[in-house]
Scaffold this active site. Structure first.
Site, PDB file in Angstrom:
ATOM      1  CG  HIS A  44      -2.091  -0.883   1.142  1.00 19.79           C
ATOM      2  ND1 HIS A  44      -3.260  -0.546   0.498  1.00 19.79           N
ATOM      3  CD2 HIS A  44      -2.272  -2.136   1.615  1.00 19.79           C
ATOM      4  CE1 HIS A  44      -4.123  -1.548   0.592  1.00 19.79           C
ATOM      5  NE2 HIS A  44      -3.552  -2.529   1.263  1.00 19.79           N
ATOM      6  CE  LYS A  87      -7.465  13.356   0.197  1.00 23.18           C
ATOM      7  NZ  LYS A  87      -7.062  12.830  -1.109  1.00 23.18           N
ATOM      8  NE  ARG A  88      -2.727   8.674   6.633  1.00 22.27           N
ATOM      9  CZ  ARG A  88      -1.515   8.648   6.078  1.00 22.27           C
ATOM     10  NH1 ARG A  88      -0.495   9.215   6.700  1.00 22.27           N
ATOM     11  NH2 ARG A  88      -1.320   8.071   4.907  1.00 22.27           N
ATOM     12  CE  LYS A 138      -3.104  10.707   2.864  1.00 25.11           C
ATOM     13  NZ  LYS A 138      -3.565   9.904   1.712  1.00 25.11           N
ATOM     14  CB  THR A 172     -10.746   4.438  -1.552  1.00 22.68           C
ATOM     15  OG1 THR A 172     -10.535   4.746  -0.174  1.00 22.68           O
ATOM     16  CG2 THR A 172      -9.955   3.199  -1.937  1.00 22.68           C
ATOM     17  CE  LYS A 225     -14.351   5.538   0.451  1.00 22.89           C
ATOM     18  NZ  LYS A 225     -13.446   5.663   1.597  1.00 22.89           N
TER      19      LYS A 225
END
Length: 824
Positions: free
Chosen positions: A368, A559-560, A565, A667, A671
């Site tokens: 991952h 998100k985290r 990110k 993911t 969504k």
């Protein structure tokens, strides 16, 4: 509980008796010890939960019977995290009980949605890894794949996030404080798990050298089962989570001596293993506890797998790969390879060569990450002290592997050091990803780009050794939770237009494509989107005491919190828009609300500083009259699955802006797009495949590619100051961050952020992508002005998301990796 096979099972059938309302009342009285009147939300939620669980248990028993009757090969999915969210609505959705439940509570003074709010999100996972595992559990059940999810039953989640004066404050996530009606504790499944001790050699009855693990400390693992129902089928699978329990609950000797704390010491020590999800690893004790958690889960799970296999097949272990498929979800459970070998070698007396052949055929590993530093390692000293026999086995696996390299690749002596399971250095380390790759017959990445990177870069040499082992299975999401359940209004509109077959066959959404240009359907689509935005606005009002305009562009990144990110890039865009308004308060701009949410790891100080900056910028923007009706910003505390179910359907724009080549898949991007949000993103992770499916004209792609990022890094060509010197707006944004604009009275508060961008080289290339990102955001705003065009693109995003169903992913695993068939 285990269901018997057909040969020893008496003929018996059973059904839940009475109406659902009668079942609720019965549980309120007999299970909870309450009166049904006056109706109270908490007792009716639990009464409903137990009534729904009754129906689940019926189906689960029948599914277990099918496992045995059809002699099915079973899948065992090992994951240290699951992030299932709330169970009530998911069960009602998959069991198709909505109308029955609504009828049962129609005379109650509360709604089904109000009852759902009584349930806490299960604190069993942290982020995308755990949510993916939960989507896969849903799809396995829906596709009638005979499978189990195995993990740990944590008493406390990672933490409950509060925002105090703009700062993240971590509180304990006591998610089971009000009970957890969905689990079934199997006190009859209590397995011993060993730690420490030593390995002792001996000669067996046929003169072979064998080993036994002696002088160990024991902890008991108790099974806790949670049912996972499929949609549109009566099939129910099982998620089995292990809880550490002590058999020495209380020392009377210590108590009578006045040592009241010591009387409970053994219990506290042994039960601490499953107390908290991801204990902090800043200290040695925390690192040891994490390794204990991993082995505890693996040891109990393999005990269960071997018990179940031997019940039907005895000592015929050569049949094990034909009956068992074990999937390692990331490196966390990879110690399972050594434990599997230990059980075969030391307890079942199988020879090494046969045991290794069985292991490799049984195991598969999902990677991952594309970040080498994120690949898990354990100090040899720690692993050898905690699991001495396993370290011996790892050494032997490594010895045989290195011998194979010497024989098969004599011209590549460099492979010895590169691929060894043991990494030499001042602190010798066990590389768990290497153990998983060597011990598995299949290793998959989770998006096409990610899998290409691991084949060509991260695990390039392993790909040379095992040319057919590294493969791809692009991640997916379950449409049951992420569209039908989270967005019932849009689901109803879609079903009215094309029928409801899409719920179990997401490719059916392509039938929406002709409707994308239908003006009447566009208006219906926009009306549904506005309902979801109104609901999200009301939710933000409850959480933050301000209500965004639902006609504004809802620009969302949830998100985290992590530098790669690039939540920082989103915040910098917000600052740039704010700065433009300060310069020209009459500026004509598309109204926009920027919505952020996510947790930062407690020890990740720069990520926590980014959260503080987001809240500081939001406070100033929301309180400045010149921004009224034009710009607002929100940071929602304690991001979790139930919050995502509110945020995602209300989003217009989905921010997926990681540094190219650093996001394995994602993911959340799936969504959002499934719910009709348009994506602004880099060519990273699954964004690449989303662009291929929805069309480049229906997604806003910007920034460096993964190849460009790699070239610039390797060549030392990247200089963030070059961009700053040439971009006046970028200089202004950085000046506002580094000054006390957003931290009056606290000069230098955000200096670490500026320093990370300029002094420390901007590793995640925020500066390089800043201008391209702002230009694309301007294009987003101009497109949003054209309501019909935005609706057309939104419909096409939803229509082309069939590939990203977790059903498709599980079919690929079943066909290409597990070699399993659905139950008949």
């Amino acid at each position: 509980m285990e269901v018997s096979d057909q040969s020893s099972r008496p003929e018996h059938d059973f059904k839940c008796q009475g109406t659902l309302l009668q079942a609720i009342h019965r549980h309120v009285v007999t299970t909870l010890g309450n009166d049904v009147f006056p109706p109270r939300k908490e007792t009716y939620y639990k009464g409903l939960a137990y009534a729904v669980r009754d129906r689940l248990m019926e189906r689960w028993v029948m599914a277990q019977r099918d496992f045995y009757d059809q002699k099915a090969k079973r899948v065992y999915y090992l994951s240290m995290e699951y992030l299932p969210g709330r169970f009530l609505m998911n069960y009602i959705t998959n069991l198709e009980l909505e109308q029955e439940v609504e009828a049962a509570i129609k005379d109650m003074p509360f709604t089904l949605q109000a009852l759902e709010e009584e349930e806490w999100d299960a604190g069993l996972g942290n982020g995308g890894l755990g949510r993916l595992a939960s989507c896969f559990m849903d799809s396995m059940a829906t596709l009638k794949i005979p499978g189990y999810g195995y993990g740990l039953r944590y008493d406390y989640g990672i933490f409950f996030q509060k925002i105090v004066n703009g700062y993240q404050v971590e509180k304990s996530d006591n998610w089971i404080r009000n009970g957890f009606p969905w689990e079934i504790k199997r006190t009859g499944f209590l397995y011993d798990v060993n730690f420490y001790g030593r390995s002792q050699a001996y000669i067996d009855s046929v003169g072979e050298t064998r080993y036994r693990w002696v002088d160990t400390q024991q902890v008991h693992a108790m099974a806790c089962d949670i049912m996972i129902p499929g949609y549109g089928t009566k099939h129910v699978n099982n998620m089995r989570l292990w809880e550490s329990v002590s058999d020495e609950a209380f020392s009377l000797t210590h108590f009578n001596d006045g040592d009241y704390t010591g009387a409970m010491q053994a219990k506290v020590r042994e039960e601490s293993i499953t107390k908290v999800l991801y204990p902090s690893d800043e200290k040695a004790e925390g690192r040891e506890l994490r390794l204990k958690q991993q082995y505890f889960m693996v040891a109990a799970t393999l005990h269960d797998i071997f018990r179940r296999f031997k019940k039907k097949h005895g000592q015929e272990f050569q049949k094990l790969p034909d009956q068992v498929a074990i999937q390692l979800n990331d490196t966390h459970p990879s110690i399972a390879v050594a434990e599997f070998m230990r059980r075969l070698l030391d307890e079942e007396m199988v020879g090494w060569d046969q045991a290794w052949e069985i292991a490799v055929k049984t195991f598969a590993y999902t990677n991952h990450t594309v970040l080498p530093e994120a690949l898990e390692t354990w100090p040899v000293e720690l692993l050898g002290r905690l699991l001495p026999r396993h370290l011996e086995i790892i050494y032997e696996i490594n010895h045989r592997f290195l011998e194979m390299l010497r024989q098969d690749f004599p011209h590549r002596p460099d492979l010895q050091n590169k691929l060894s399971i043991i990494k030499e250095g001042p602190t010798r380390l066990v590389r768990m990803a290497h153990l998983a790759i060597i011990g598995s017959h299949a290793v998959n990445g989770v998006a096409e780009l990610h899998s290409r990177i691991i084949r060509e870069s991260l695990f390039r040499d392993f790909n040379t050794i095992y040319p057919d082992r590294l493969t791809n299975v692009t991640n997916g999401i379950t449409p049951r939770r992420w569209l039908r359940q989270a967005n019932p209004e849009l689901s109803q509109l879609i079903s009215q237009a094309i029928g409801d077959a899409w719920i179990a066959d997401l490719d059916q959404l392509k039938r929406l494509i002709p409707l994308a240009d239908d003006a009447a359907f566009q208006q219906q689509w926009i009306a549904v989107k506005r309902i979801k935005k109104q609901q999200l606005s009301a939710y933000i009002q409850r959480k933050l005491k301000f209500s965004p305009n639902p006609d504004a562009l809802f620009d969302v990144q949830v998100k985290r919190i992590h530098e790669y990110k690039r939540q920082l890039l989103t915040i910098m865009h917000g600052i740039a828009l704010y700065r433009r308004l300060l310069i020209n308060p009459q500026l004509d701009m598309v109204p926009r609300t920027i919505i952020l949410a996510g947790k930062a790891a407690p020890a990740y100080h720069l990520a926590k500083n980014i959260i503080k900056l987001a809240n500081a910028v939001a406070e100033q923007i929301n309180n400045n009259p010149i921004c009224q009706g034009k710009l607002s910003m929100a940071f929602l505390p304690n991001y979790c699955i139930s919050q995502a179910e509110k945020v995602i359907p209300g989003a217009d724009l989905s921010e997926q802006i990681s540094t190219a080549g650093m996001e394995a898949s994602g993911t959340g991007n799936m969504k959002f797009a499934l719910n009709g949000a348009l994506t602004i993103g880099t060519l990273d992770g699954a964004n690449v495949e989303i662009m291929e499916e929805v069309g480049a004209e229906n997604i806003f792609i910007f920034g460096l590619t993964s190849e460009e990022v790699e070239q610039w890094r390797e060549g030392g060509l990247y200089n963030p100051r070059w961009y700053v010197e040439r971009d006046e707006e970028l200089r202004g944004v950085l000046q506002m961050i580094s000054s006390d604009t957003f931290c009056p009275g606290q000069p230098g508060l955000f200096e670490p952020i500026r320093a990370s961008l300029l002094e420390r080289g901007d590793y995640y290339m925020v500066i390089a992508d800043f201008r391209a990102y702002l230009d694309r955001q301007q294009e987003v705003a101009e497109t949003y002005r054209n309501t019909g065009e935005w609706a057309r693109r939104s419909i096409l995003n939803t229509a082309n998301m069939g590939k990203f169903s977790s059903d498709r992913a599980i079919r690929e695993y079943a066909r290409n990796i597990w070699d399993v068939e659905p139950l008949r």
